[in-house]
Design an enzyme around this catalytic site. Structure first.
Site, PDB file in Angstrom:
ATOM      1  N   GLU A 175      45.053  49.646  42.044  1.00 13.99           N
ATOM      2  CA  GLU A 175      43.845  50.382  41.757  1.00 13.99           C
ATOM      3  C   GLU A 175      43.841  51.645  41.999  1.00 13.99           C
ATOM      4  OE1 GLU A 175      40.084  48.765  41.714  1.00 13.99           O
ATOM      5  OE2 GLU A 175      41.113  46.861  42.611  1.00 13.99           O
ATOM      6  N   GLU A 203      32.975  43.445  36.960  1.00 18.11           N
ATOM      7  CA  GLU A 203      33.117  43.246  38.184  1.00 18.11           C
ATOM      8  C   GLU A 203      31.827  43.808  39.045  1.00 18.11           C
ATOM      9  OE1 GLU A 203      36.228  43.419  41.409  1.00 18.11           O
ATOM     10  OE2 GLU A 203      36.198  45.262  40.364  1.00 18.11           O
TER      11      GLU A 203
END
Length: 265
Positions: free
Chosen positions: A143, A240
């Protein structure tokens, strides 16, 4: 419809980690993810998942000192042996927990003069991890993290992610796309998702700019969730974010028709 997972490293943090599984199930989640599960045994996590009929869909390879302000593990040339140990640890957990994906965090380079060397090391280590996890059918993801919150992060935008993905061209390597981080970098998340959803194996979200729950910032999550639902995407969408004192009090975003239907799948 999107399938939502609860990131237990951030959500329900008012509870001990093993108690967060039950709280996530009671809130309507069918799946969970953990940033770094290694404080618990894989067996204890698996028993807890089974007890609450939950699936663990994602966790990270250990990242050394990254969250304490250091450079992390995956890009530092002097730490390649330690990275291989961390991959072996993640593999052992994956054999028990059977996640869909394992995330490799690129990490920081705090010496700009060594950036090219760090980038080369990360590509080498990422390919190594993808080869290892492919042996058990687990997809490796990586990511981009915004460089405002984490200065020096070597992959801080979508263009860098795509460049690495195309260069490695590995059949078991995909992107983990974080809506919060890319929004913090000023990117058009809806456009990226629309154009590159075929390269993405996991999505995460938080509102921007404060990384709180949907509705606490400026992002239009009804539109984003609707877009994801309409795209040919069958991965999970991970919550998240930094919740308030009681996570359950901030789950109104799951009560929309689209969200509540997806969480029940």
């Amino acid at each position: 419809m999107p399938r939502f997972s609860a990131n237990l490293s951030m959500l329900f943090s008012e509870l001990p980690l093993l108690e967060r599984f039950r709280a996530a199930k009671q809130a309507g989640f069918a799946a969970v993810e953990i940033q770094f599960p290694y404080a618990l045994t894989a067996e204890s996590i698996q028993q807890t998942l089974q007890a609450h009929d939950l699936k663990l869909v994602l966790f990270n390879v250990a990242a050394d000192d990254l969250l304490q302000g250091g450079e992390g593990l995956a890009a530092v040339p002097e730490k390649q042996d330690r990275f291989k140990v961390a991959v072996a640890q993640a593999l052992a957990y994956a054999k028990v927990l059977k996640p869909d994906c394992i995330n490799v965090l690129p990490g920081r380079c705090l010496n700009a003069g060594r950036l090219a060397e760090y980038e080369k090391t990360f590509r080498h280590n990422l390919r190594y991890a993808a080869d290892v996890f492919a042996e058990i059918g687990v997809t490796t993801v990586f990511e981009a993290i915004n460089s405002r919150d984490m200065p020096g992060f070597i992959v801080d935008g979508s263009a860098k992610m795509l460049s690495i993905w195309h260069e490695l061209n590995h059949p078991q390597l995909r992107l983990q796309y974080d809506i919060y981080h890319m929004s913090r970098m000023g990117e058009d998340c809806a456009a990226f998702l629309s154009q590159h959803i075929d390269k993405i194996a996991h999505i995460q979200f938080a509102d921007c700019p404060g990384r709180g729950q949907p509705g606490s910032g400026t992002l239009d999550f009804a539109a984003l969730f609707g877009l994801i639902a309409a795209l040919p995407y069958d991965g999970w969408v991970g919550a998240e974010y930094k919740p308030g004192p009681c996570t359950a009090d901030g789950l109104a975003w799951m009560k929309t028709p689209r969200a509540s239907e997806a969480a029940a799948l």
